[in-house]
Write an enzyme that holds these catalytic residues in place. Structure first.
Site, PDB file in Angstrom:
ATOM      1  N   ASP A  36     -43.458 155.302 -24.370  1.00 14.74           N
ATOM      2  CA  ASP A  36     -43.445 155.922 -25.715  1.00 14.74           C
ATOM      3  C   ASP A  36     -42.094 156.483 -26.167  1.00 14.74           C
ATOM      4  OD1 ASP A  36     -46.085 155.330 -25.287  1.00 14.74           O
ATOM      5  OD2 ASP A  36     -46.848 157.344 -25.646  1.00 14.74           O
ATOM      6  N   ASP A  84     -47.259 154.440 -28.481  1.00 16.06           N
ATOM      7  CA  ASP A  84     -48.375 155.037 -29.185  1.00 16.06           C
ATOM      8  C   ASP A  84     -48.472 154.288 -30.506  1.00 16.06           C
ATOM      9  OD1 ASP A  84     -49.998 156.995 -28.167  1.00 16.06           O
ATOM     10  OD2 ASP A  84     -48.995 158.673 -29.134  1.00 16.06           O
ATOM     11  N   HIS A 141     -51.096 154.460 -33.531  1.00 13.68           N
ATOM     12  CA  HIS A 141     -52.339 155.022 -34.060  1.00 13.68           C
ATOM     13  C   HIS A 141     -52.686 154.523 -35.463  1.00 13.68           C
ATOM     14  CE1 HIS A 141     -52.507 157.764 -30.736  1.00 13.68           C
ATOM     15  NE2 HIS A 141     -51.456 158.469 -31.108  1.00 13.68           N
ATOM     16  N   HIS A 196     -56.699 158.662 -37.032  1.00 12.34           N
ATOM     17  CA  HIS A 196     -56.902 158.930 -35.606  1.00 12.34           C
ATOM     18  C   HIS A 196     -57.403 160.343 -35.358  1.00 12.34           C
ATOM     19  CE1 HIS A 196     -55.871 159.229 -31.251  1.00 12.34           C
ATOM     20  NE2 HIS A 196     -56.325 157.984 -31.298  1.00 12.34           N
ATOM     21  N   HIS A 200     -48.565 161.094 -36.165  1.00  9.18           N
ATOM     22  CA  HIS A 200     -47.406 160.524 -35.467  1.00  9.18           C
ATOM     23  C   HIS A 200     -47.691 159.089 -35.038  1.00  9.18           C
ATOM     24  CE1 HIS A 200     -49.977 162.038 -32.220  1.00  9.18           C
ATOM     25  NE2 HIS A 200     -49.446 161.090 -31.460  1.00  9.18           N
ATOM     26  N   LYS A 242     -50.944 151.374 -27.411  1.00  8.98           N
ATOM     27  CA  LYS A 242     -52.087 152.199 -26.999  1.00  8.98           C
ATOM     28  C   LYS A 242     -52.470 153.164 -28.120  1.00  8.98           C
ATOM     29  CE  LYS A 242     -49.211 155.676 -24.632  1.00  8.98           C
ATOM     30  NZ  LYS A 242     -49.683 156.928 -25.258  1.00  8.98           N
ATOM     31  N   CYS A 273     -48.037 161.849 -21.944  1.00 11.26           N
ATOM     32  CA  CYS A 273     -48.246 160.407 -21.729  1.00 11.26           C
ATOM     33  C   CYS A 273     -47.626 159.896 -20.436  1.00 11.26           C
ATOM     34  CB  CYS A 273     -47.757 159.629 -22.941  1.00 11.26           C
ATOM     35  SG  CYS A 273     -48.716 160.053 -24.416  1.00 11.26           S
TER      36      CYS A 273
END
Length: 228
Positions: free
Chosen positions: A11, A51, A53, A57, A96, A121, A169
């Protein structure tokens, strides 16, 4: 025993880095030279995670009613959508790494030309997913990435984890790598934490799980340098 190491860079995205990141981790950009140094080593498998999203989310404070919707402060309980008996407490964050936004992009200074796989992810709006392997629910899992499959198919024995953030993470990715049966190393200098004061507790969790914390000059990295 054979040795086949993989590097997982977690990330390293615009939204997790100063100066403009929505969820900027202090010093997040400063680790890029160390990450690029690791990427230049002869790891046969090099992976970057993102990440990624949807706008709705569940971890975004903006998607929850007042007053329990303060980013960084408010905690909520998430039920496993496939088994409501299983629940998780999680922190709410600013919006984010929303799909399609600049904030979701990997840093341009990160040398992704050396990376063979980019694993996304956090795409299921119903669950938090700090680990690059899977969401935290186990009975059953709700969302899994392709990371475990890539590593197992390649015959990887050792997973080296670096990136952002050390207390979220990176931590959960390392713990899950261990659960997946890999010898797991976290490269300390190549991580930064949202809250550095929590790191002693993170390191205790590593010790309990058998995850090893290493420096870039340690024997575990020298072993990768000699890999052929």
């Amino acid at each position: 025993m054979s040795f086949k190491p993989a590097l997982v860079v977690v990330d390293v995205q615009e939204d997790f880095c100063p100066p403009n990141g929505a969820l900027a981790v202090g010093g997040g950009r400063d680790i890029v030279p160390t990450l690029n140094e690791l990427l230049s080593l002869p790891f046969p498998i090099k992976i970057a995670t993102k990440d990624f999203h949807p706008q709705d989310h569940i971890s975004f404070a903006s998607n929850h009613p007042s007053p329990n919707n303060k980013p960084f402060q408010s905690m909520i309980t998430i039920k496993n959508p496939l088994n409501p008996e299983e629940t998780q407490q999680t922190r709410l964050w600013p919006d984010h790494c929303v799909q399609g936004t600049k904030g979701s992009e990997l840093l341009p200074e990160l040398d992704i030309s050396k990376v063979q796989h980019i694993v996304e992810k956090g795409q299921d709006k119903r669950v938090e997913m700090y680990s690059a392997f899977a969401d935290p629910f186990t009975n059953p899992n709700v969302s899994r990435s392709k990371l475990a499959e890539i590593l197992h198919k390649a015959g990887v024995t050792d997973v080296y984890v670096a990136g952002l953030a050390a207390d979220y993470c990176v931590k959960f990715t390392a713990l899950d790598a261990r659960k997946e049966g890999f010898k797991t190393w976290v490269v300390g200098e190549a991580t930064r934490a949202v809250d550095p004061s929590t790191l002693p507790d993170v390191y205790k969790e590593y010790e309990k799980a058998g995850v090893l914390l290493v420096g870039v000059e340690d024997e575990a990295i020298k072993k990768v340098k000699e890999y052929s």
